[in-house]
Design an enzyme around this catalytic site. Sequence first.
Site, mmCIF file in Angstrom:
data_model
loop_
_atom_site.group_PDB
_atom_site.id
_atom_site.type_symbol
_atom_site.label_atom_id
_atom_site.label_comp_id
_atom_site.label_asym_id
_atom_site.label_seq_id
_atom_site.Cartn_x
_atom_site.Cartn_y
_atom_site.Cartn_z
ATOM 1 N N SER A 1 42.544 18.123 60.734
ATOM 2 C CA SER A 1 43.111 18.923 61.831
ATOM 3 C C SER A 1 42.121 19.868 62.524
ATOM 4 O O SER A 1 42.372 20.253 63.664
ATOM 5 C CB SER A 1 44.377 19.643 61.392
ATOM 6 O OG SER A 1 44.100 20.745 60.589
ATOM 7 N N THR B 1 44.917 16.246 55.155
ATOM 8 C CA THR B 1 44.851 15.987 53.715
ATOM 9 C C THR B 1 45.966 15.061 53.249
ATOM 10 O O THR B 1 45.774 14.257 52.335
ATOM 11 C CB THR B 1 44.907 17.335 52.954
ATOM 12 O OG1 THR B 1 43.770 18.095 53.351
ATOM 13 C CG2 THR B 1 44.881 17.161 51.456
ATOM 14 N N THR C 1 46.743 20.682 57.725
ATOM 15 C CA THR C 1 47.384 22.008 57.711
ATOM 16 C C THR C 1 46.571 23.099 58.414
ATOM 17 O O THR C 1 47.122 24.130 58.776
ATOM 18 C CB THR C 1 47.667 22.447 56.257
ATOM 19 O OG1 THR C 1 46.426 22.445 55.542
ATOM 20 C CG2 THR C 1 48.663 21.528 55.592
ATOM 21 N N ASP C 2 45.250 22.865 58.612
ATOM 22 C CA ASP C 2 44.423 23.941 59.186
ATOM 23 C C ASP C 2 44.895 24.375 60.574
ATOM 24 O O ASP C 2 44.862 25.557 60.913
ATOM 25 C CB ASP C 2 42.949 23.506 59.275
ATOM 26 C CG ASP C 2 42.300 23.332 57.907
ATOM 27 O OD1 ASP C 2 42.930 23.712 56.897
ATOM 28 O OD2 ASP C 2 41.161 22.816 57.846
HETATM 29 N N1 LIG Z 1 45.469 20.593 53.872
HETATM 30 C C1 LIG Z 1 44.879 20.095 54.964
HETATM 31 O O1 LIG Z 1 45.421 19.244 55.604
HETATM 32 C C2 LIG Z 1 43.549 20.689 55.343
HETATM 33 C C3 LIG Z 1 42.610 19.778 56.101
HETATM 34 N N2 LIG Z 1 41.306 20.410 56.210
HETATM 35 C C4 LIG Z 1 43.126 19.504 57.517
HETATM 36 O O2 LIG Z 1 43.624 20.397 58.155
HETATM 37 O O3 LIG Z 1 42.976 18.404 57.993
#
Ligand SMILES: NC(=O)C[C@H](N)C(=O)O
Length: 324
Positions: free
Chosen positions: A54, A12, A86-87
């Site tokens: 991710s 993200t 973040t995932d």
């Molecule tokens: N906040 C994020 O980065 C979530 C996103 N779906 C990822 O992990 O790529």
Amino acid sequence: MKKILVLHTGGTIAMSADEAGNMAPGAQNPLDSYEYSMAGDIELTTEDVFNLPSPHITPARMLELKQRIAKAAHEGIDGVVVTHGTDTLEETAYFLDLTLPNELPVVVTGAMRSANEIGSDGLHNLETAIQTASTPDAADKGVLVVMNDEIHSARYVTKTHTTNVATFRTPTFGPIGLVAKHGVVFFESLLRSTVCPIQTVADNVFLIKAYAGMGPELLEAIAQPTTNGVVIEALGAGNLPPVTLAAVQKLLDLDIPVVLVSRCFNGIAQDVYDYEGGGVQLKQMGVIFCQGLNGQKARIKLLVGVSAGMSSDELARFVATANS
Ligand SMILES: NC(=O)C[C@H](N)C(=O)O
């Protein structure tokens, strides 16, 4: 002058939202136009290693990233920042913690809001991660995760909220430091993880969560010679329903390492219950109790140990203690 290498991998933090509020990686990474604005004499070098959400990150990508960071240690770099979705950020960060020799501070960060959303946290997290990576005190603490002004150890940090910017938490212990207004403050030091310099990554290391009324089916399905290991997120202090025991035994008979953690958010798994399916019996069967790691981290540790070609005894010792 501190030389900091920033490696972008996607997530993200590298996305922008469209009119409907939906996000996906675009042709242009919004981070490419970023210039460092915080205090300190910092020279930045930036690379887009990949641009993936991710959930698309695999252990093979983690290895690629590790190899890029290992090279940076011979390029006059003082610290490395990795931006990541973040995932699965906690898994990549722990993989790096377990596989990189501790020559440079390595800080992983991301964002919960994309670049063009109001209250976007990406640039702030990136700047505080750069600040942390340029702090000499960050060098001997293993891989760090900096999000929302908090500094966490890669070993224990976990994503706890789907959208909140304060999502990254370290259950049981709390963060090991803060990025305060006047600089980086560490208030806790952890023993470093034992580093395992692997060159390849094993496949078929699985993670299965236990639940009330769980049957043997999932464990039986992976009781195959192609399976290299399994982590079970067990109930409470480390117990399983009795009907799963035969399938656990089948895995062990095939010399497949079976590692147990608790599915609880806080605390550690221990062999304390002596009823059928309780931890005492599981330990006697040869199940490895892994203390302090959550399921996804224990899986990364098992995968690294298997990839390093450890013997069963070495693997049991390596996986059993969080800070070994
Ligand atoms: N906040 C994020 O980065 C979530 C996103 N779906 C990822 O992990 O790529």
